[in-house]
Design an enzyme around this catalytic site. Sequence first.
Site, PDB file in Angstrom:
ATOM      1  N   PHE A 161       0.911  -1.226   0.080  1.00  0.00           N
ATOM      2  CA  PHE A 161      -0.126   0.075   0.087  1.00  0.00           C
ATOM      3  C   PHE A 161       0.862   1.063   0.177  1.00  0.00           C
ATOM      4  O   PHE A 161       0.431   2.301  -0.199  1.00  0.00           O
ATOM      5  CB  PHE A 161      -1.020  -0.055   1.001  1.00  0.00           C
ATOM      6  CG  PHE A 161      -0.291   0.427   2.573  1.00  0.00           C
ATOM      7  CD1 PHE A 161      -0.711   1.651   3.081  1.00  0.00           C
ATOM      8  CD2 PHE A 161       0.444  -0.450   3.375  1.00  0.00           C
ATOM      9  CE1 PHE A 161      -0.157   2.063   4.246  1.00  0.00           C
ATOM     10  CE2 PHE A 161       1.004   0.153   4.332  1.00  0.00           C
ATOM     11  CZ  PHE A 161       0.773   1.359   4.792  1.00  0.00           C
ATOM     12  N   LYS A 162       1.983   1.136   0.276  1.00  0.00           N
ATOM     13  CA  LYS A 162       2.780   2.352   0.294  1.00  0.00           C
ATOM     14  C   LYS A 162       3.120   3.114  -0.865  1.00  0.00           C
ATOM     15  O   LYS A 162       3.351   4.084  -1.203  1.00  0.00           O
ATOM     16  CB  LYS A 162       4.417   1.973   1.107  1.00  0.00           C
ATOM     17  CG  LYS A 162       4.179   1.287   2.335  1.00  0.00           C
ATOM     18  CD  LYS A 162       4.039   2.162   3.500  1.00  0.00           C
ATOM     19  CE  LYS A 162       3.634   1.381   4.911  1.00  0.00           C
ATOM     20  NZ  LYS A 162       4.856   1.165   5.429  1.00  0.00           N
ATOM     21  N   ASP A 163       2.926   2.166  -1.854  1.00  0.00           N
ATOM     22  CA  ASP A 163       2.917   2.578  -3.562  1.00  0.00           C
ATOM     23  C   ASP A 163       1.897   3.768  -3.567  1.00  0.00           C
ATOM     24  O   ASP A 163       2.193   4.659  -4.469  1.00  0.00           O
ATOM     25  CB  ASP A 163       2.872   1.727  -4.285  1.00  0.00           C
ATOM     26  CG  ASP A 163       4.021   0.465  -4.485  1.00  0.00           C
ATOM     27  OD1 ASP A 163       5.136   1.008  -4.441  1.00  0.00           O
ATOM     28  OD2 ASP A 163       3.936  -0.664  -4.820  1.00  0.00           O
TER      29      ASP A 163
END
Length: 495
Positions: free
Chosen positions: A111-113
């Site tokens: 999810f950091k993307d």
Amino acid sequence: MELLYRSTRGAKEPVTASKAILQGLAEDGGLFVPDSIPKLTCSMEQLAGMTYQETAYEVMKLFLTDYTEEELKYCINSAYDKKFDTDVIAPLEKVEDAYYLELFHGATIAFKDMALSILPYLMTTAAKKNQVKNDIVILTATSGDTGKAALAGFADVPGTKIIVFYPKNGVSPIQEKQMVTQKGDNTFVVGIHGNFDDAQSGVKAIFGNKELAKELDQAGYQFSSANSINIGRLVPQIVYYVYAYAKLLESGEIKDGEIINVTVPTGNFGNILAAYYAKLMGLPLGKFICASNENKVLYDFFSTGCYDRNRAFMLTNSPSMDILISSNLERLIYRIAGNDPEKNSRLMEGLAKDGKYEITDEMKQNLQEFYGNYATEEETAGAIRRLYEETGYVMDTHTAVAEAVYEKYRQETKDETKTVIASTASPFKFTRSVMNSIDGKYDALSDFELVDQLSRIAGVRVPKAIEEIRTAPVLHDRVIAAEEMPQAVKEILGV
């Protein structure tokens, strides 16, 4: 109207969004928060028909008011492009009674993307807007996912360098391989002997080192952060909660105005805080179900009002949540303290000095929307196995923590409100833990044999991010003691 940002510890005058993004951390050690939370200007019906990129613009323009329409659309369209393997960027998958918001379709399958794809563009645009002459040095501590996503985002971006510190033996083998094989002349990865909190504390200390800042300035460098403490990370995360609600409305799963709950696997508290900010913008959200692993400092906080990091640090199969200092919680503490920087500062001093603080009963009353619980390693593995056996859906260990806590919440409260579960990483990132949860017979296989086996049983092709690192050479092999971090930064930058 321009929205300004001020420190949660209140020492300085407020700054513009672009300056807050450039600085990362406020000079007094506080985190930047907006003076007010803007309300959505589009109806949910209008948002329902929008693409992810269009939704991102409608949300982010309200927070980043000193970016022009052209600048912001450039950042959004550059970030959310073909590097995501689904056109919709953040698909919703209905499994049993919950909606899994899959936030792992970007370049590094976590999810950091979602935020780190856009942060380099926001930051380099901010540098131009503010006539910054120095090169920006991104300094980041990672518990596994932020590091690779930040490295991928900033690799070969002109005018930047990125240094990532991670806990050696504290991330999954796939996570480590993703980082240490990172290409890019401006990328540097350093393992430390210690845990994530040691890495994060070391980075914060470097940010607060005025002498080092002076030396760097003379050498043509200045620090910024890609951690979730940077408001440029937090604002893009608000988008996907708005988008998820709009898509549920568009598909007829909910009615306009219907309240839904959100369950988020939580370590540093940024992802769940973004959902809370979405509610403050007017999104009809009910409960924020905060899911912890065995490092249950947040569960204890929501249960007792006491935040206490003085405890054994547990290494779990959901390593991105192996955190005892949830940095972003400070933004919530500041808010429930009535936006009072002095009150907040006193509590943060207690955390720094004694490793704990306790909020007042009045502040506790402002946390009614939050529910905290945790999942043991056995419960996490059980959740993965159960969902696979009953539905064929395979989730990673962090999402499984959220699923297990969501089930506890339902049993405890009998609340059957429709719920979005933030699915924060691809199961391919934690193949050994996932496959062992499904069946112990897989344990003898190598990491990449497990990848192929997972692909077969889940009926999902192996993500490009995994294929790329199968045979990639290790380019970063430095490992140091935590106290050597400032020296390592100087050596890397040749200062």
